[in-house]
Scaffold this motif. Structure first.
Motif, short mmCIF file in Angstrom:
data_model
loop_
_atom_site.label_atom_id
_atom_site.label_comp_id
_atom_site.label_asym_id
_atom_site.label_seq_id
_atom_site.Cartn_x
_atom_site.Cartn_y
_atom_site.Cartn_z
N ALA A 1 80.44 -20.90 73.34
CA ALA A 1 81.41 -19.84 73.30
C ALA A 1 83.02 -20.18 73.88
CB ALA A 1 81.16 -18.44 73.49
N LEU B 1 74.27 -5.82 65.75
CA LEU B 1 75.26 -6.07 66.60
C LEU B 1 76.53 -5.59 66.28
CD1 LEU B 1 74.32 -10.07 67.16
CD2 LEU B 1 73.52 -8.24 68.41
N GLU C 1 83.53 -23.87 65.55
CA GLU C 1 83.29 -22.42 65.27
C GLU C 1 84.40 -21.68 65.40
OE1 GLU C 1 80.64 -20.55 64.63
OE2 GLU C 1 78.85 -21.91 64.57
N VAL D 1 73.94 -21.70 72.04
CA VAL D 1 75.06 -21.19 71.51
C VAL D 1 76.26 -21.38 72.66
CG1 VAL D 1 76.48 -18.98 71.00
CG2 VAL D 1 73.72 -19.16 70.80
N PHE E 1 82.51 -13.21 72.76
CA PHE E 1 83.29 -14.27 72.81
C PHE E 1 82.95 -14.96 71.61
CE2 PHE E 1 81.56 -13.61 77.14
CZ PHE E 1 82.97 -13.40 77.61
N PRO E 2 84.06 -15.41 70.71
CA PRO E 2 83.66 -16.09 69.58
C PRO E 2 83.07 -17.59 69.87
CG PRO E 2 86.29 -16.21 70.36
CD PRO E 2 85.64 -15.25 71.09
N GLY E 3 82.35 -17.87 68.86
CA GLY E 3 81.34 -19.17 69.29
C GLY E 3 80.40 -18.85 68.13
N GLY E 4 79.41 -19.70 68.42
CA GLY E 4 78.08 -19.74 67.48
C GLY E 4 77.25 -21.02 67.78
N LYS E 5 76.18 -21.07 67.02
CA LYS E 5 74.89 -22.15 67.28
C LYS E 5 75.65 -23.56 67.16
CE LYS E 5 71.60 -18.51 65.81
NZ LYS E 5 72.44 -17.95 64.83
N ASP F 1 76.72 -10.23 77.46
CA ASP F 1 77.88 -10.81 77.96
C ASP F 1 78.69 -10.26 79.20
OD1 ASP F 1 77.76 -12.49 75.64
OD2 ASP F 1 79.29 -11.80 74.60
N ARG G 1 81.90 -7.67 66.58
CA ARG G 1 81.16 -8.32 65.33
C ARG G 1 80.85 -6.97 64.44
NH1 ARG G 1 77.66 -12.99 66.59
NH2 ARG G 1 76.70 -12.55 64.97
N MET H 1 73.48 -19.52 76.20
CA MET H 1 75.05 -19.95 75.84
C MET H 1 75.87 -20.64 76.89
SD MET H 1 77.58 -16.89 74.22
CE MET H 1 77.95 -16.04 75.45
N LEU I 1 70.91 -15.62 76.86
CA LEU I 1 71.19 -14.41 75.91
C LEU I 1 70.19 -13.52 75.92
CD1 LEU I 1 73.57 -16.06 73.43
CD2 LEU I 1 74.26 -14.86 75.60
N GLU J 1 85.92 -19.27 62.53
CA GLU J 1 86.02 -17.71 63.07
C GLU J 1 87.25 -17.12 63.17
OE1 GLU J 1 83.29 -16.83 66.27
OE2 GLU J 1 81.52 -17.31 65.15
N1 LIG Z 1 78.93 -15.97 69.27
C1 LIG Z 1 78.48 -15.42 70.35
N2 LIG Z 1 77.12 -14.79 70.11
C2 LIG Z 1 76.66 -14.16 71.15
C3 LIG Z 1 77.19 -13.80 72.29
N3 LIG Z 1 76.68 -12.99 73.07
C4 LIG Z 1 75.19 -13.04 72.60
O1 LIG Z 1 74.47 -12.36 72.89
N4 LIG Z 1 75.48 -13.70 71.30
C5 LIG Z 1 74.26 -13.86 70.39
C6 LIG Z 1 74.44 -13.23 69.21
C7 LIG Z 1 73.63 -14.18 68.27
O2 LIG Z 1 72.38 -13.65 68.11
C8 LIG Z 1 73.82 -15.54 68.76
C9 LIG Z 1 74.91 -16.35 68.36
O3 LIG Z 1 74.85 -16.28 66.92
P1 LIG Z 1 76.01 -16.46 66.03
O4 LIG Z 1 75.90 -15.64 64.79
O5 LIG Z 1 77.48 -16.18 66.68
O6 LIG Z 1 75.76 -17.74 65.50
P2 LIG Z 1 76.49 -18.69 64.12
O7 LIG Z 1 77.93 -18.31 64.13
O8 LIG Z 1 76.06 -20.25 64.33
O9 LIG Z 1 75.91 -17.87 63.00
P3 LIG Z 1 74.82 -18.31 62.12
O10 LIG Z 1 75.22 -19.44 61.24
O11 LIG Z 1 73.47 -18.36 62.60
O12 LIG Z 1 74.58 -16.96 61.14
O13 LIG Z 1 73.99 -15.25 70.19
C10 LIG Z 1 78.86 -14.44 72.32
O14 LIG Z 1 79.38 -13.85 73.34
N5 LIG Z 1 79.28 -15.00 71.38
#
Ligand SMILES: Nc1nc2c([nH]c(=O)n2[C@H]2C[C@H](O)[C@@H](COP(=O)(O)OP(=O)(O)OP(=O)(O)O)O2)c(=O)[nH]1
Length: 146
Positions: free
Chosen positions: A8, A32, A56, A6, A38-42, A125, A26, A87, A81, A60
């Motif tokens: 961010a 969640l 991302e 991930v 933090f904004p971001g993702g996989k 976080d 969120r 991350m 995480l 977002e």
């Molecule tokens: N973006 C983000 N995710 C976090 C943070 N802290 C934390 O534990 N996470 C976890 C939550 C989620 O299980 C995972 C990231 O998933 P996400 O839902 O943001 O990823 P994505 O945007 O690619 O979403 P998706 O396509 O898989 O639905 O990491 C953080 O600060 N930012």
């Protein structure tokens, strides 16, 4: 199995003099919802982490950002995480646009310095926010591109 990566952004108001930090609340998934992150993702297959982060943030928040230095974590530079998820986090600032909670989030908040821990962050976080505070206190003008 490899960890899912991930990426961010620790979005600040000014990479040369960071005072405000953007937290995003969120809205989904239910497990969640209400916690701040933090904004971001996989990172998707074939993407570099930096390109994934730009994508991302555009998706977002609807803005274009410039990346500063990476906040290195204890797990080969990353932050764990959960089992199977790590991350990487970069300081960043907005170059174009005003961030809006377009998807996944229902509120954004610019936290003033001294109050960066004052929202219920996702558990993983909290040590990252603490490290951001320490970094900025130690190197107030070194969050910009290296
Ligand atoms: N973006 C983000 N995710 C976090 C943070 N802290 C934390 O534990 N996470 C976890 C939550 C989620 O299980 C995972 C990231 O998933 P996400 O839902 O943001 O990823 P994505 O945007 O690619 O979403 P998706 O396509 O898989 O639905 O990491 C953080 O600060 N930012």
């Amino acid at each position: 199995m490899n960890d899912v990566l991930v990426v961010a952004a620790a979005l600040v108001d000014d990479l040369d003099d960071p005072r405000l930090l953007l937290a995003a609340r969120r809205a989904t998934p239910a497990s969640l919802a209400g916690r701040w992150e933090f904004p971001g993702g996989k990172v998707e297959p074939g993407e570099t982490p930096e390109l994934a982060l730009h994508r991302e943030i555009r998706e977002e928040l609807g803005v274009r950002v410039g990346l500063g230095v990476e906040l290195l974590g204890p797990d080969a530079g990353a932050w764990r995480l959960a089992e199977g998820y790590v991350m990487r986090v970069w300081f960043a600032e907005v170059l174009d646009g005003v961030p809006e909670p377009l998807v996944e989030h229902d509120e954004l908040r610019w936290l003033p310095d001294g109050q960066w821990l004052d929202v219920p962050w996702l558990d993983a976080d909290v040590p990252i926010v603490e490290a951001l505070e320490r970094f900025v206190a130690a190197f107030p003008s070194r969050t910009g591109p290296s």
